[in-house]
Design a protein around this motif. Structure first.
Motif, PDB file in Angstrom:
ATOM      1  N   TRP A   1     -28.186  49.993  45.240  1.00  0.00           N
ATOM      2  CA  TRP A   1     -27.597  49.171  44.191  1.00  0.00           C
ATOM      3  C   TRP A   1     -27.527  47.699  44.536  1.00  0.00           C
ATOM      4  N   SER A   2     -27.582  47.340  45.796  1.00  0.00           N
ATOM      5  CA  SER A   2     -27.619  45.902  46.094  1.00  0.00           C
ATOM      6  C   SER A   2     -28.930  45.308  45.582  1.00  0.00           C
TER       7      SER A   2
ATOM      8  N   ARG B   1     -30.667  46.554  43.032  1.00  0.00           N
ATOM      9  CA  ARG B   1     -30.598  46.604  41.560  1.00  0.00           C
ATOM     10  C   ARG B   1     -29.748  45.451  41.015  1.00  0.00           C
ATOM     11  N   TYR B   2     -28.632  45.160  41.696  1.00  0.00           N
ATOM     12  CA  TYR B   2     -27.818  44.018  41.271  1.00  0.00           C
ATOM     13  C   TYR B   2     -28.611  42.720  41.394  1.00  0.00           C
ATOM     14  N   GLN B   3     -29.367  42.574  42.462  1.00  0.00           N
ATOM     15  CA  GLN B   3     -30.175  41.368  42.633  1.00  0.00           C
ATOM     16  C   GLN B   3     -31.212  41.263  41.512  1.00  0.00           C
TER      17      GLN B   3
ATOM     18  N   LEU C   1     -30.876  42.517  38.490  1.00  0.00           N
ATOM     19  CA  LEU C   1     -30.125  42.121  37.297  1.00  0.00           C
ATOM     20  C   LEU C   1     -29.901  40.612  37.265  1.00  0.00           C
TER      21      LEU C   1
ATOM     22  N   ILE D   1     -24.524  38.456  36.817  1.00  0.00           N
ATOM     23  CA  ILE D   1     -24.785  39.876  36.557  1.00  0.00           C
ATOM     24  C   ILE D   1     -24.691  40.167  35.068  1.00  0.00           C
TER      25      ILE D   1
ATOM     26  N   LEU E   1     -26.227  52.374  35.376  1.00  0.00           N
ATOM     27  CA  LEU E   1     -25.258  51.306  35.123  1.00  0.00           C
ATOM     28  C   LEU E   1     -23.863  51.869  34.856  1.00  0.00           C
TER      29      LEU E   1
ATOM     30  N   HIS F   1     -22.074  52.339  38.088  1.00  0.00           N
ATOM     31  CA  HIS F   1     -22.014  51.258  39.066  1.00  0.00           C
ATOM     32  C   HIS F   1     -21.441  49.943  38.558  1.00  0.00           C
ATOM     33  N   LEU F   2     -21.029  49.902  37.317  1.00  0.00           N
ATOM     34  CA  LEU F   2     -20.394  48.673  36.813  1.00  0.00           C
ATOM     35  C   LEU F   2     -18.887  48.794  36.941  1.00  0.00           C
TER      36      LEU F   2
ATOM     37  N   ARG G   1     -16.773  45.016  33.432  1.00  0.00           N
ATOM     38  CA  ARG G   1     -18.168  44.806  33.019  1.00  0.00           C
ATOM     39  C   ARG G   1     -18.614  45.897  32.061  1.00  0.00           C
TER      40      ARG G   1
END
Length: 145
Positions: A29-30, A32-34, A36, A85, A118, A121-122, A126
């Protein structure tokens, strides 16, 4: 009318499948966040004069402004956030829904949200903001139909 600046797949379902495929390339997820955050940077310029209370999306912790254009045949959404994000979340939603007819929008559930993880993980704030944005898009389509 301005055309949608997002890649327009032939159908919303294909747009969602492409999003799921893109996110499947990332192992954690790090990453995936990047991704995003990177997508959020691709949002087109948003005129300062649109950043008004009239266009502000309520229900988001971050500042989000969204402006719809068009009619039942084609709705284009313009949006921006002060959060990196959240800007990425906006990009994904507009990629699925912007440039579509009201009927297509109303017939399309945001399956990409669960497909890419999502929903799990949000943060709650969010998630609420994403739900508010998706509801705004749907409500606008309903009103224009």
């Amino acid at each position: 009318m301005i055309n949608s600046p997002f890649p327009l797949e032939p159908t919303p379902a294909e747009a969602q499948a492409t999003i799921a495929e893109e996110f499947s390339f990332f192992g954690d997820w790090s990453e995936r966040y990047q991704y995003l955050i990177d997508l959020g940077r691709k949002l087109p310029a948003f005129p300062e004069e649109w950043k008004t209370e009239e266009h502000r999306l309520l229900g988001c912790q971050s500042m989000v402004w969204i402006v719809p254009e068009g009619d039942a045949d084609k709705l284009v959404f313009h949006a921006i956030s002060d959060s990196a994000i959240v800007s990425g979340l906006i990009y994904l939603a507009l990629r699925v829904y912007s440039g579509r007819s009201a009927a297509e929008i109303l017939a399309t559930d945001p399956d990409y949200v669960s497909a890419i993880g999502l929903a799990k993980h949000l943060s709650p704030t969010r998630s609420n903001g994403l739900a508010a944005m998706l509801a705004f898009i749907r409500d606008t389509a309903q009103a224009r139909q």
